[in-house]
Design a protein around this motif. Structure first.
Motif, mmCIF file in Angstrom:
data_model
loop_
_atom_site.group_PDB
_atom_site.id
_atom_site.type_symbol
_atom_site.label_atom_id
_atom_site.label_comp_id
_atom_site.label_asym_id
_atom_site.label_seq_id
_atom_site.Cartn_x
_atom_site.Cartn_y
_atom_site.Cartn_z
ATOM 1 N N ARG A 122 0.817 -1.213 0.000
ATOM 2 C CA ARG A 122 0.000 0.000 0.000
ATOM 3 C C ARG A 122 0.853 1.267 0.000
ATOM 4 N NH1 ARG A 122 -2.711 -0.076 6.015
ATOM 5 N NH2 ARG A 122 -3.494 -2.070 5.223
ATOM 6 N N ILE A 123 0.248 2.319 -0.522
ATOM 7 C CA ILE A 123 0.814 3.666 -0.484
ATOM 8 C C ILE A 123 -0.207 4.565 0.198
ATOM 9 C CG2 ILE A 123 1.684 5.626 -1.821
ATOM 10 C CD1 ILE A 123 2.366 3.697 -4.062
ATOM 11 N N VAL A 124 0.254 5.317 1.180
ATOM 12 C CA VAL A 124 -0.632 6.201 1.948
ATOM 13 C C VAL A 124 -0.006 7.587 1.995
ATOM 14 C CG1 VAL A 124 -1.559 6.669 4.247
ATOM 15 C CG2 VAL A 124 -1.599 4.343 3.343
ATOM 16 N N LYS A 125 -0.862 8.615 1.883
ATOM 17 C CA LYS A 125 -0.398 10.008 1.989
ATOM 18 C C LYS A 125 -1.347 10.782 2.900
ATOM 19 C CE LYS A 125 2.121 13.655 0.865
ATOM 20 N NZ LYS A 125 1.598 14.598 1.864
ATOM 21 N N SER A 126 -0.773 11.489 3.863
ATOM 22 C CA SER A 126 -1.583 12.348 4.729
ATOM 23 C C SER A 126 -1.583 13.768 4.179
ATOM 24 C CB SER A 126 -1.036 12.332 6.158
ATOM 25 O OG SER A 126 0.272 12.869 6.202
ATOM 26 N N LEU A 127 -2.740 14.433 4.286
ATOM 27 C CA LEU A 127 -2.913 15.780 3.757
ATOM 28 C C LEU A 127 -3.548 16.662 4.824
ATOM 29 C CD1 LEU A 127 -4.515 14.765 0.351
ATOM 30 C CD2 LEU A 127 -2.113 15.305 0.723
ATOM 31 N N ASP A 128 -3.485 17.996 4.588
ATOM 32 C CA ASP A 128 -4.206 18.968 5.410
ATOM 33 C C ASP A 128 -3.913 18.757 6.892
ATOM 34 O OD1 ASP A 128 -5.835 21.073 6.004
ATOM 35 O OD2 ASP A 128 -7.701 19.926 5.933
ATOM 36 N N ASN A 129 -2.607 18.753 7.215
ATOM 37 C CA ASN A 129 -2.182 18.615 8.611
ATOM 38 C C ASN A 129 -2.735 17.342 9.241
ATOM 39 O OD1 ASN A 129 -0.742 19.431 10.873
ATOM 40 N ND2 ASN A 129 -2.457 20.586 11.713
ATOM 41 N N LYS A 130 -2.705 16.272 8.482
ATOM 42 C CA LYS A 130 -3.120 14.938 8.929
ATOM 43 C C LYS A 130 -4.600 14.887 9.314
ATOM 44 C CE LYS A 130 1.421 13.256 10.329
ATOM 45 N NZ LYS A 130 2.237 12.603 11.362
ATOM 46 N N GLN A 131 -5.398 15.678 8.664
ATOM 47 C CA GLN A 131 -6.848 15.571 8.844
ATOM 48 C C GLN A 131 -7.485 14.797 7.691
ATOM 49 O OE1 GLN A 131 -9.066 18.969 10.560
ATOM 50 N NE2 GLN A 131 -7.154 20.110 10.376
ATOM 51 N N VAL A 132 -6.743 14.632 6.600
ATOM 52 C CA VAL A 132 -7.213 13.870 5.449
ATOM 53 C C VAL A 132 -6.107 12.897 5.053
ATOM 54 C CG1 VAL A 132 -7.966 13.969 3.052
ATOM 55 C CG2 VAL A 132 -8.647 15.780 4.641
ATOM 56 N N TRP A 133 -6.515 11.650 4.775
ATOM 57 C CA TRP A 133 -5.569 10.608 4.362
ATOM 58 C C TRP A 133 -6.112 9.944 3.105
ATOM 59 C CZ3 TRP A 133 -1.375 9.002 7.736
ATOM 60 C CH2 TRP A 133 -1.345 9.687 8.948
ATOM 61 N N LEU A 134 -5.229 9.626 2.180
ATOM 62 C CA LEU A 134 -5.587 8.891 0.972
ATOM 63 C C LEU A 134 -4.674 7.676 0.866
ATOM 64 C CD1 LEU A 134 -5.944 11.843 -1.578
ATOM 65 C CD2 LEU A 134 -7.762 10.716 -0.275
ATOM 66 N N GLY A 135 -5.248 6.532 0.474
ATOM 67 C CA GLY A 135 -4.455 5.316 0.380
ATOM 68 C C GLY A 135 -4.902 4.425 -0.753
ATOM 69 N N LEU A 136 -3.967 3.648 -1.263
ATOM 70 C CA LEU A 136 -4.233 2.699 -2.344
ATOM 71 C C LEU A 136 -3.441 1.432 -2.059
ATOM 72 C CD1 LEU A 136 -5.486 2.203 -5.201
ATOM 73 C CD2 LEU A 136 -3.345 3.059 -6.142
ATOM 74 N N SER A 137 -4.093 0.275 -2.204
ATOM 75 C CA SER A 137 -3.397 -0.980 -1.937
ATOM 76 C C SER A 137 -3.765 -2.030 -2.963
ATOM 77 C CB SER A 137 -3.735 -1.499 -0.534
ATOM 78 O OG SER A 137 -5.069 -1.985 -0.485
ATOM 79 N N ILE A 138 -2.849 -2.959 -3.166
ATOM 80 C CA ILE A 138 -3.141 -4.204 -3.884
ATOM 81 C C ILE A 138 -2.979 -5.322 -2.862
ATOM 82 C CG2 ILE A 138 -2.469 -3.342 -6.142
ATOM 83 C CD1 ILE A 138 0.203 -4.817 -5.813
ATOM 84 N N GLU A 139 -3.908 -6.289 -2.883
ATOM 85 C CA GLU A 139 -3.933 -7.303 -1.841
ATOM 86 C C GLU A 139 -4.168 -8.687 -2.425
ATOM 87 O OE1 GLU A 139 -6.507 -6.233 1.375
ATOM 88 O OE2 GLU A 139 -5.784 -4.156 1.452
ATOM 89 N N ASN A 140 -3.817 -9.666 -1.605
ATOM 90 C CA ASN A 140 -3.907 -11.052 -2.056
ATOM 91 C C ASN A 140 -5.346 -11.423 -2.424
ATOM 92 O OD1 ASN A 140 -2.314 -13.522 -2.333
ATOM 93 N ND2 ASN A 140 -3.727 -14.359 -0.830
ATOM 94 N N PRO A 141 -5.599 -11.958 -3.622
ATOM 95 C CA PRO A 141 -6.961 -12.339 -4.003
ATOM 96 C C PRO A 141 -7.251 -13.790 -3.646
ATOM 97 C CG PRO A 141 -5.529 -12.525 -5.897
ATOM 98 C CD PRO A 141 -4.649 -12.102 -4.737
ATOM 99 N N GLN A 142 -8.513 -14.090 -3.523
ATOM 100 C CA GLN A 142 -8.968 -15.473 -3.342
ATOM 101 C C GLN A 142 -10.462 -15.511 -3.592
ATOM 102 O OE1 GLN A 142 -7.454 -18.397 -2.879
ATOM 103 N NE2 GLN A 142 -9.393 -19.524 -2.765
ATOM 104 N N THR A 143 -10.900 -16.414 -4.448
ATOM 105 C CA THR A 143 -12.329 -16.623 -4.683
ATOM 106 C C THR A 143 -12.798 -17.785 -3.821
ATOM 107 O OG1 THR A 143 -12.147 -15.845 -6.970
ATOM 108 C CG2 THR A 143 -14.089 -17.146 -6.397
ATOM 109 N N LEU A 144 -13.776 -17.514 -2.960
ATOM 110 C CA LEU A 144 -14.323 -18.605 -2.163
ATOM 111 C C LEU A 144 -15.039 -19.595 -3.071
ATOM 112 C CD1 LEU A 144 -15.752 -16.640 0.901
ATOM 113 C CD2 LEU A 144 -13.458 -17.569 0.554
ATOM 114 N N THR A 145 -15.068 -20.837 -2.651
ATOM 115 C CA THR A 145 -15.684 -21.884 -3.464
ATOM 116 C C THR A 145 -17.116 -21.497 -3.850
ATOM 117 O OG1 THR A 145 -14.360 -23.560 -2.346
ATOM 118 C CG2 THR A 145 -16.336 -24.310 -3.513
ATOM 119 N N PRO A 146 -17.460 -21.526 -5.145
ATOM 120 C CA PRO A 146 -18.830 -21.161 -5.548
ATOM 121 C C PRO A 146 -19.857 -22.028 -4.832
ATOM 122 C CG PRO A 146 -17.402 -21.333 -7.468
ATOM 123 C CD PRO A 146 -16.610 -21.866 -6.311
ATOM 124 N N SER A 147 -20.956 -21.388 -4.411
ATOM 125 C CA SER A 147 -22.040 -22.104 -3.736
ATOM 126 C C SER A 147 -23.214 -22.208 -4.694
ATOM 127 C CB SER A 147 -22.449 -21.341 -2.475
ATOM 128 O OG SER A 147 -23.512 -21.993 -1.832
#
Length: 628
Positions: free
Chosen positions: A312-337
């Motif tokens: 992930r990449i995170v950036k704080s803005l406006d004296n740490k009153q606003v934060w923006l973040g973006l991440s890529i994470e491990n995928p997994q599809t649960l068994t279809p029901s």
């Protein structure tokens, strides 16, 4: 001055005498008094005395002499006066000099007094400073001794190492409907009322949730801080470890990540960690995740979370009153029901979405077909791309913490449109023509809010809504079902949790949670029946009827689910109440104790003849010692 006046008076008298005399003589000469008729008598001549003139001259001389004497006296007096004036001036000058000297001496005395006072103050300050230095040295000695004997962190080559967050736990769990589960509760496995194990309770004691944690932190430069964090426990099971929600393999790797943070507000983190979708209390800072205050390590129904690989990449803005973040994470599809209704109707079988784990690839292959079972204990989907999460956090001063996020998920399977109907126990590979990969995109939006009322009550809500987001809910309801042709069909779902925590005293916290996970029905009509998830045509008339347990593969350990009860889960709801009490919290760590009660309802989709339902009453206790 009186002498001068006397001299002048004498001089005036002297000058007046001749004039008087002249007047007398003149009067005698011109007088008309008749001459005497008496006869002149001759008498013997007397000797002449000094004449008037001579007397005058003598008197004048004397006067002049006196005047000269007076003048001399005046001159002497003037000289004396001048000398006296000079002496007086000299005396005055001397007095002034003496006064100046006295003033200078007084100033000197004042300066000396000031200097003495300053010196005395300096001595006093020196004594005070010496006492302060002695106290400081003693304090430093105590701190050094305390740092040696009771260090808050260990120091290694400029890096601090801290075990804060580690604890040892002795916990118990009682369920009035048995699950065969440790302290963590598999919410979607709560039995419906007719199941064999719904009529028997269970009790277990465990120390497996005990945790070890280690934080390493150091300054790279004045602008960058580097961190590494490791956290583990003993709640993994080797034959069931998977990538579904908590990618925690034995020895259970809860978290293991590295991080670089700049003073300008950039944070880069990668490794095993809580998902960016998990709520935090401060910005998007790792290790400030807001977890339900429960004993159960599966947390609470409705809690939105994952614990898996992420970058992930995170950036704080406006004296740490606003934060923006973006991440890529491990995928997994649960068994279809998928459930099918109708005579001769079966769910699609002409697809492949993943496999049992490959032992050579370090994934769990337990129960793989052809080994000891026809159903693998853990499955792994063939993923086309990682899950992607974008998040914004708002922290207006004094008004709480608020989040909004979006998840994008990518699903894929391979479809074989000409696959023959399977025959039980027979493997018949048939060459295929026209096979293709089917892909679809899912995801959802979520948010949370955290607010503290006067430091006494914490109010917290979080939730997620979307398609194919079941694995992000604590009950892990399914992400998708299947279309009749074998393609993937995403399920709508949502998760939501509300929490209230009362800080009754500095040592006592009481908490109340209510949440749930929900999966919508989605089914497709086919000739003679239906296929999909939660069809109302599913037979549920036997959901409340207990049946004989199975004797395969081992007698006495195979409780059966009720027959004629085929509907899948619609939702799982949980109400929790409990407390945490600190017997001790100080420099030696913390001792905590908790008792918790949870009530679960698990509802299936209503079908023909009834609506599946199960409930469970769960009591848990915990006694923990935290390292300081």
């Amino acid at each position: 001055m009186k002498t001068n006046l006397k001299a002048l008076a004498s001089l005036a008298l002297v000058l007046a005498l001749p004039s008087g005399y002249a007047q007398t003589a003149s009067s005698g000469t011109t007088s008309s008094t008749p001459k005497s008729t008496h006869r002149k008598v001759h008498r013997a001549a007397k000797p002449e005395g000094p004449s008037v003139q001579s007397q005058i001259d003598s008197l004048r001389t004397d006067m002049q002499t006196q005047i000269q004497s007076l003048k001399q006296q005046l001159s002497d007096k003037d000289a004396q006066l001048q000398q006296a004036q000079q002496a007086a001036a000299a005396a005055q000058q001397a007095a002034q000099q003496a006064q100046a000297a006295a003033q200078q001496a007084q100033q000197g005395n004042t300066d000396n007094t000031t200097a003495v006072n300053s010196l005395q103050g300096a001595v006093t300050d020196l004594k005070s400073n010496n006492a302060s230095i002695v106290q400081t040295v003693q304090d430093n000695q105590k701190q050094t001794q305390a740092a040696i004997e009771h260090p808050d962190a260990l120091h290694y080559k400029g890096i601090t190492l801290s075990p804060t967050g580690s604890f040892i736990e002795a916990a118990t769990v009682y369920r009035n409907e048995a699950l065969g589960a440790d302290i963590n509760t598999p919410f979607n496995s709560i039995p419906f009322n007719g199941a064999d194990n719904a009529n028997i309770s269970e009790f277990f004691g465990t120390g497996r949730q005990s945790r070890l944690a280690l934080l390493a932190e150091g300054k790279l430069t004045n602008n960058w801080t580097l961190r590494g964090y490791y956290e583990m426990d003993w709640l993994g099971a080797g034959v069931t470890s998977n990538n579904n929600e908590s990618n925690s393999y034995v020895l259970r790797q809860r978290q293991l990540w590295a991080q670089a943070e700049s003073n300008s507000g950039w944070i880069f983190t990668a490794g095993q960690m809580w998902s960016l979708a998990t709520q935090t209390k401060t910005g998007m800072i790792n290790r400030t995740e807001v977890l339900p205050a429960t004993i159960d390590p599966q947390y609470n129904a409705g809690f939105v979370w994952e614990r898996q690989y992420g970058a992930r990449i995170v950036k704080s803005l406006d004296n740490k009153q606003v934060w923006l973040g973006l991440s890529i994470e491990n995928p997994q599809t649960l068994t279809p029901s998928c459930q099918a209704t109708g005579t001769g109707i079966a769910c699609p079988y002409n697809y492949i979405i993943g496999a049992a784990g490959s032992g050579g690839g370090l994934y769990n292959g337990g129960g793989a077909p052809g080994a000891t079972s026809s159903a693998p204990l853990a499955t792994y989907s063939f993923n086309v791309a990682p899950d992607m999460i974008a998040k914004a956090v708002f922290e207006p001063k004094g008004l709480g913490h608020y989040e909004v996020f979006g998840i994008a998920r990518f699903f894929r399977n391979r479809v074989y449109p000409n696959a023959p109907a399977p025959v039980a126990g027979v493997v018949t590979p048939v060459p295929q023509v026209g096979a293709y990969n089917d892909s679809t995109v899912g995801g959802g939006i979520g948010g949370s809010g955290f607010y503290t009322v006067k430091k006494l009550v914490d109010l917290n809500v979080n939730g997620l809504w979307g398609d194919g987001v079941g694995r992000y809910g604590s009950s892990t309801l399914p992400d998708l079902t299947l279309r009749p042709d074998g393609q993937l069909a995403l399920l709508h779902g949502f998760s939501a949790l509300g929490q209230v925590t009362f800080h009754a005293t500095p040592r006592l916290d009481a908490y109340f949670n209510y949440g749930g996970d929900y999966a919508f029905r989605r089914y497709f009509a086919v000739p003679g029946g239906t296929e999909g998830y939660g069809s109302p045509a599913i037979r549920d008339s036997g959901c409340g009827i207990e049946v004989t347990p199975s004797n395969v593969p081992q007698v006495g350990y195979q409780p059966n689910a009720p027959a004629g009860c085929g509907s899948p889960t619609k939702d799982v709801q949980e109400i929790t109440a409990g407390y945490w009490y600190d017997f001790y919290r100080g420099p030696m760590g913390r001792f905590r104790q908790s008792i918790q009660y949870s009530y679960f309802d698990r509802y299936g989709w209503s079908g023909t003849g009834g609506t599946p339902k199960g409930n469970d009453n769960v009591f848990e206790t915990s006694f923990r010692y935290y390292l300081p």
